[in-house]
Design a protein around this motif. Structure first.
Motif, PDB file in Angstrom:
ATOM      1  N   ARG A   1       0.865  -1.179   0.000  1.00  0.00           N
ATOM      2  CA  ARG A   1       0.000   0.000   0.000  1.00  0.00           C
ATOM      3  C   ARG A   1       0.898   1.223   0.000  1.00  0.00           C
ATOM      4  O   ARG A   1       1.785   1.347   0.842  1.00  0.00           O
ATOM      5  N   VAL A   2       0.690   2.110  -0.957  1.00  0.00           N
ATOM      6  CA  VAL A   2       1.440   3.359  -1.044  1.00  0.00           C
ATOM      7  C   VAL A   2       0.518   4.476  -0.577  1.00  0.00           C
ATOM      8  O   VAL A   2      -0.589   4.637  -1.095  1.00  0.00           O
ATOM      9  N   HIS A   3       0.973   5.218   0.413  1.00  0.00           N
ATOM     10  CA  HIS A   3       0.202   6.347   0.956  1.00  0.00           C
ATOM     11  C   HIS A   3       1.040   7.604   0.790  1.00  0.00           C
ATOM     12  O   HIS A   3       2.212   7.629   1.173  1.00  0.00           O
ATOM     13  N   VAL A   4       0.435   8.639   0.215  1.00  0.00           N
ATOM     14  CA  VAL A   4       1.118   9.915  -0.003  1.00  0.00           C
ATOM     15  C   VAL A   4       0.404  10.974   0.824  1.00  0.00           C
ATOM     16  O   VAL A   4      -0.818  11.143   0.718  1.00  0.00           O
ATOM     17  N   LEU A   5       1.156  11.676   1.661  1.00  0.00           N
ATOM     18  CA  LEU A   5       0.581  12.712   2.515  1.00  0.00           C
ATOM     19  C   LEU A   5       0.144  13.926   1.696  1.00  0.00           C
ATOM     20  O   LEU A   5       0.654  14.186   0.606  1.00  0.00           O
ATOM     21  N   GLU A   6      -0.765  14.676   2.254  1.00  0.00           N
ATOM     22  CA  GLU A   6      -1.268  15.902   1.641  1.00  0.00           C
ATOM     23  C   GLU A   6      -0.119  16.867   1.379  1.00  0.00           C
ATOM     24  O   GLU A   6       0.848  16.941   2.151  1.00  0.00           O
ATOM     25  N   SER A   7      -0.231  17.625   0.292  1.00  0.00           N
ATOM     26  CA  SER A   7       0.729  18.691  -0.005  1.00  0.00           C
ATOM     27  C   SER A   7      -0.055  19.858  -0.588  1.00  0.00           C
ATOM     28  O   SER A   7      -1.277  19.779  -0.741  1.00  0.00           O
ATOM     29  N   SER A   8       0.634  20.914  -0.948  1.00  0.00           N
ATOM     30  CA  SER A   8      -0.037  22.061  -1.566  1.00  0.00           C
ATOM     31  C   SER A   8      -0.647  21.693  -2.917  1.00  0.00           C
ATOM     32  O   SER A   8      -1.467  22.432  -3.457  1.00  0.00           O
ATOM     33  N   LEU A   9      -0.276  20.532  -3.453  1.00  0.00           N
ATOM     34  CA  LEU A   9      -0.802  20.082  -4.741  1.00  0.00           C
ATOM     35  C   LEU A   9      -2.089  19.270  -4.618  1.00  0.00           C
ATOM     36  O   LEU A   9      -2.712  18.941  -5.634  1.00  0.00           O
ATOM     37  N   GLY A  10      -2.470  18.920  -3.404  1.00  0.00           N
ATOM     38  CA  GLY A  10      -3.705  18.165  -3.249  1.00  0.00           C
ATOM     39  C   GLY A  10      -3.766  17.362  -1.973  1.00  0.00           C
ATOM     40  O   GLY A  10      -2.834  17.353  -1.171  1.00  0.00           O
ATOM     41  N   PRO A  11      -4.894  16.646  -1.800  1.00  0.00           N
ATOM     42  CA  PRO A  11      -5.109  15.863  -0.587  1.00  0.00           C
ATOM     43  C   PRO A  11      -4.300  14.573  -0.575  1.00  0.00           C
ATOM     44  O   PRO A  11      -3.816  14.109  -1.612  1.00  0.00           O
ATOM     45  N   ALA A  12      -4.203  14.000   0.601  1.00  0.00           N
ATOM     46  CA  ALA A  12      -3.539  12.702   0.769  1.00  0.00           C
ATOM     47  C   ALA A  12      -4.272  11.655  -0.053  1.00  0.00           C
ATOM     48  O   ALA A  12      -5.464  11.797  -0.359  1.00  0.00           O
ATOM     49  N   CYS A  13      -3.548  10.606  -0.418  1.00  0.00           N
ATOM     50  CA  CYS A  13      -4.170   9.523  -1.178  1.00  0.00           C
ATOM     51  C   CYS A  13      -3.440   8.221  -0.888  1.00  0.00           C
ATOM     52  O   CYS A  13      -2.327   8.224  -0.376  1.00  0.00           O
ATOM     53  N   SER A  14      -4.093   7.126  -1.233  1.00  0.00           N
ATOM     54  CA  SER A  14      -3.512   5.802  -1.059  1.00  0.00           C
ATOM     55  C   SER A  14      -3.855   4.948  -2.265  1.00  0.00           C
ATOM     56  O   SER A  14      -4.872   5.170  -2.921  1.00  0.00           O
ATOM     57  N   ALA A  15      -3.013   3.965  -2.519  1.00  0.00           N
ATOM     58  CA  ALA A  15      -3.274   3.024  -3.611  1.00  0.00           C
ATOM     59  C   ALA A  15      -2.584   1.703  -3.308  1.00  0.00           C
ATOM     60  O   ALA A  15      -1.536   1.677  -2.663  1.00  0.00           O
ATOM     61  N   GLN A  16      -3.183   0.630  -3.765  1.00  0.00           N
ATOM     62  CA  GLN A  16      -2.560  -0.687  -3.694  1.00  0.00           C
ATOM     63  C   GLN A  16      -1.594  -0.810  -4.857  1.00  0.00           C
ATOM     64  O   GLN A  16      -1.857  -0.274  -5.943  1.00  0.00           O
ATOM     65  N   ALA A  17      -0.495  -1.509  -4.662  1.00  0.00           N
ATOM     66  CA  ALA A  17       0.500  -1.660  -5.719  1.00  0.00           C
ATOM     67  C   ALA A  17       1.117  -3.053  -5.653  1.00  0.00           C
ATOM     68  O   ALA A  17       1.089  -3.707  -4.614  1.00  0.00           O
ATOM     69  N   GLN A  18       1.672  -3.446  -6.748  1.00  0.00           N
ATOM     70  CA  GLN A  18       2.325  -4.744  -6.869  1.00  0.00           C
ATOM     71  C   GLN A  18       3.844  -4.558  -6.890  1.00  0.00           C
ATOM     72  O   GLN A  18       4.331  -3.535  -7.390  1.00  0.00           O
ATOM     73  N   PRO A  19       4.588  -5.536  -6.412  1.00  0.00           N
ATOM     74  CA  PRO A  19       6.041  -5.481  -6.553  1.00  0.00           C
ATOM     75  C   PRO A  19       6.418  -5.291  -8.025  1.00  0.00           C
ATOM     76  O   PRO A  19       5.776  -5.837  -8.918  1.00  0.00           O
ATOM     77  N   GLY A  20       7.422  -4.466  -8.258  1.00  0.00           N
ATOM     78  CA  GLY A  20       7.879  -4.183  -9.612  1.00  0.00           C
ATOM     79  C   GLY A  20       7.277  -2.934 -10.215  1.00  0.00           C
ATOM     80  O   GLY A  20       7.804  -2.404 -11.193  1.00  0.00           O
ATOM     81  N   GLU A  21       6.186  -2.425  -9.649  1.00  0.00           N
ATOM     82  CA  GLU A  21       5.570  -1.209 -10.175  1.00  0.00           C
ATOM     83  C   GLU A  21       6.436   0.002  -9.844  1.00  0.00           C
ATOM     84  O   GLU A  21       7.038   0.079  -8.773  1.00  0.00           O
ATOM     85  N   ALA A  22       6.452   0.955 -10.749  1.00  0.00           N
ATOM     86  CA  ALA A  22       7.160   2.209 -10.519  1.00  0.00           C
ATOM     87  C   ALA A  22       6.258   3.140  -9.704  1.00  0.00           C
ATOM     88  O   ALA A  22       5.040   3.170  -9.913  1.00  0.00           O
ATOM     89  N   LEU A  23       6.850   3.895  -8.791  1.00  0.00           N
ATOM     90  CA  LEU A  23       6.062   4.833  -8.000  1.00  0.00           C
ATOM     91  C   LEU A  23       5.324   5.825  -8.887  1.00  0.00           C
ATOM     92  O   LEU A  23       4.201   6.214  -8.580  1.00  0.00           O
ATOM     93  N   VAL A  24       5.914   6.242  -9.987  1.00  0.00           N
ATOM     94  CA  VAL A  24       5.265   7.195 -10.890  1.00  0.00           C
ATOM     95  C   VAL A  24       3.932   6.648 -11.375  1.00  0.00           C
ATOM     96  O   VAL A  24       2.943   7.378 -11.461  1.00  0.00           O
TER      97      VAL A  24
END
Length: 102
Positions: free
Chosen positions: A3-26
């Protein structure tokens, strides 16, 4: 599953997503509409620097191009380029904060 969780920034609200090994963060950030700025997407501008607050062990080691850009920006040891970092093996949580607001 990671699970990738990104905290809130001036660009928008916090978000989360499920991911698989090998996936690029981008790619995970694109799907989740993460509040991280992207520009070149090729390890040449440093716009997408993120602080890895938790789960660094779930990411693969930086490639040479990524490390060169991190060195140019004198990045802290816990910083990565979201356009280059990939998820490694394992399960857990990767917690990120966009470093562009430092």
């Amino acid at each position: 599953m990671i699970r990738v969780h990104v905290l809130e920034s001036s660009l928008g609200p916090a978000c989360s997503a499920q991911a698989q090994p090998g996936e690029a963060l981008v790619d995970v950030c694109d799907v989740a509409r993460a509040p991280i700025a992207f520009s070149c997407r090729s390890a040449s501008c440093g716009t997408c620097r993120v602080e890895v607050l938790e789960g660094a062990e779930l990411l693969t080691a930086p490639s040479r191009p990524e490390q060169e850009i991190l060195d140019i920006f004198e990045a802290r040891p816990n910083e990565r380029l979201a356009c280059q970092a990939k998820l490694g093996a394992g399960e857990g949580v990767v917690l990120l904060r966009w470093a562009g607001e430092d």
